[in-house]
Enzyme design. Structure first.
Site, PDB file in Angstrom:
ATOM      1  N   LYS A 165       0.831  -1.213   0.000  1.00 54.59           N
ATOM      2  CA  LYS A 165       0.000   0.000   0.000  1.00 54.59           C
ATOM      3  C   LYS A 165       0.862   1.259   0.000  1.00 54.59           C
ATOM      4  CE  LYS A 165       0.597   0.972   4.605  1.00 54.59           C
ATOM      5  NZ  LYS A 165       0.769   2.229   5.329  1.00 54.59           N
ATOM      6  N   THR A 223      -3.660   5.405   3.436  1.00 49.35           N
ATOM      7  CA  THR A 223      -2.327   5.842   3.034  1.00 49.35           C
ATOM      8  C   THR A 223      -2.357   6.602   1.713  1.00 49.35           C
ATOM      9  OG1 THR A 223      -1.502   3.848   4.108  1.00 49.35           O
ATOM     10  CG2 THR A 223       0.053   5.074   2.794  1.00 49.35           C
TER      11      THR A 223
END
Length: 329
Positions: free
Chosen positions: A188, A245
Site C-alpha cells: 500500500k 495511506t
C-alpha cells in the site's frame, strides 16, 4: 499487563502511548541520549510533540531491563531494524516473551516479509505475530479511535492478544492470514506514492479512485501468488490501510508522490521528510518479486521508474493510461 515497545520513532511512541492508557509500558530505544531527552520532557518532541506520555509509560535504553517481566514485546522499528532488534533480543538472558512486530515492507536485498525474517531469527513455534492496519501515528497518540489487525499463523495466539490488549480507542481484530496482512501493509505504501503523483499532477478524484482500486488489484494478485487469502485484502490490512495511506494528508508515502510531481529529486524529498517512507525501498523489492512470480504490477513498475530510472511523472501516467484494455478481473 506489561508491554515493551522496541523502537521510539513516531509509530513506536504512538503505540506505547496508546497502550499505556491501560497497561504498564516500557518504551525502549538503543539511543541513550534520546531516551534521556524523552524521559526528561515526557514527550517525543521530534515526532509527536502534542502527545504527552501517560503516567504508566517509562523509558529505557537498557534492552534486558526493558524486556524484563514483559508479557509481550512489540517491535516498532522500520523493516531495516527488525533483524538487528531480533538478534539483540536473542542475546538477552532468560525466556523471551511473545513477540509482535509493527514493521511494514520487504527486507531490502532479501525481499523477505517480516514474518520470514522472524522465522530466521527466533526459535520455531515461538509465539509471534504482526500488528498492521489503517493507523496514523499522530491520531493513535492523540487517542482518536482506530482499528488494526493482529495476525499470526497461530490463530489462538492472535485471539488471545486481541482479548488482552483490545481497547475502545485502539480496537484489535484477529486474523490468521499472516502473509496477506503483511503484503497489504507493505505494498500500500507503493500505491500511495503513485496516488500522490497523480494528485500532484492535478488528475483529480476520478483518477485517484481508479488508482486505489487498481492498486488493490495489484496487491491482491501478489498476495495470492504468495499464498494469502483474497478475503484479507478486503479488510483492515488490505483495503483499509490502502485507502488511508493513499488519501490521508499525514501519509509520508503520499507526500513523496506529491513532491515527485513537483519535479523535486528523491534525495531532497527524503531529506526534507525527516521520517522513513517505507514505500521507496519497498517498491524495488515488490517489483523484483512480481517479476519472479510473473505477477502483473504496472503501477508498481511505474513507481520504480520514477524512483530509480529517471522517468518523468507525466510520462509515467501517460504510459499507464495508454495500456491496452482488458477484463477487470
Amino acid at each position: 499487563m506489561k508491554l515493551a515497545v522496541l523502537g521510539a520513532g513516531a509509530w513506536g511512541t504512538a503505540l506505547a502511548i496508546s497502550f499505556a492508557r491501560h497497561h504498564d509500558v516500557v518504551l525502549w530505544s538503543r539511543n541513550g541520549a534520546q531516551v534521556a531527552e524523552l524521559a526528561a520532557s515526557r514527550v517525543n518532541q521530534r515526532y509527536l510533540p502534542d502527545a504527552p506520555f501517560p503516567e504508566r509509560l517509562t523509558l529505557s535504553a537498557d534492552l534486558p531491563r526493558a524486556i524484563a517481566d514483559a508479557d509481550l514485546l512489540l517491535i516498532a522499528t522500520p523493516i531495516a531494524g527488525l533483524r538487528p532488534v531480533l538478534r539483540a533480543l536473542k542475546a538477552c538472558a532468560g525466556t523471551l516473551a511473545p513477540v509482535l512486530w509493527a514493521c511494514k515492507g520487504f527486507e531490502a536485498g532479501s525481499s523477505l516479509l517480516p514474518h520470514q525474517v522472524v522465522a530466521e531469527e527466533l526459535p520455531p513455534q515461538h509465539p509471534c505475530g504482526v500488528l498492521s492496519g489503517p493507523s496514523f501515528a499522530r491520531e493513535v497518540a492523540a487517542g482518536l479511535p482506530a482499528a488494526v489487525t493482529i495476525a499470526s499463523d497461530d490463530a489462538a495466539f492472535a485471539e488471545r492478544i486481541v482479548r488482552e490488549w483490545h481497547s475502545p480507542l485502539l480496537r484489535l481484530y484477529a486474523n490468521d492470514d499472516l502473509i496477506g496482512v503483511e503484503v497489504g501493509g507493505a505494498v500500500k505504501n507503493v500505491m500511495a506514492i503513485a496516488t500522490g503523483v497523480a494528485d500532484g499532477l492535478g488528475f483529480g478524484l476520478n483518477t485517484r479512485a481508479a488508482l486505489i482500486t487498481r492498486g488493490l488489484a495489484e496487491i491482491t494478485r501478489l498476495a495470492m501468488a504468495l499464498g494469502a487469502s483474497q478475503k484479507t485484502m478486503m479488510g483492515l490490512a488490505g483495503m483499509g490501510d490502502l485507502i488511508l495511506t493513499c488519501t490521508g494528508a499525514l501519509s509520508r508515502n503520499r507526500q513523496v508522490g506529491l513532491r515527485l510531481a513537483e519535479g523535486l529529486p528523491l534525495s531532497q524529498i527524503l531529506d526534507e521528510l525527516g521520517h522513513v517512507a517505507e514505500g521507496v525501498p519497498t517498491a524495488r523489492e515488490v517489483l523484483t518479486m512480481a517479476e519472479r512470480l510473473e505477477v502483473d504490477m504496472p503501477i508498481t513498475a511505474a513507481v520504480c521508474g520514477l524512483l530509480y530510472y529517471g522517468a518523468e511523472p507525466a510520462q509515467v501516467v501517460d504510459e499507464l493510461l495508454s495500456r491496452s484494455p482488458k477484463s477487470e478481473s
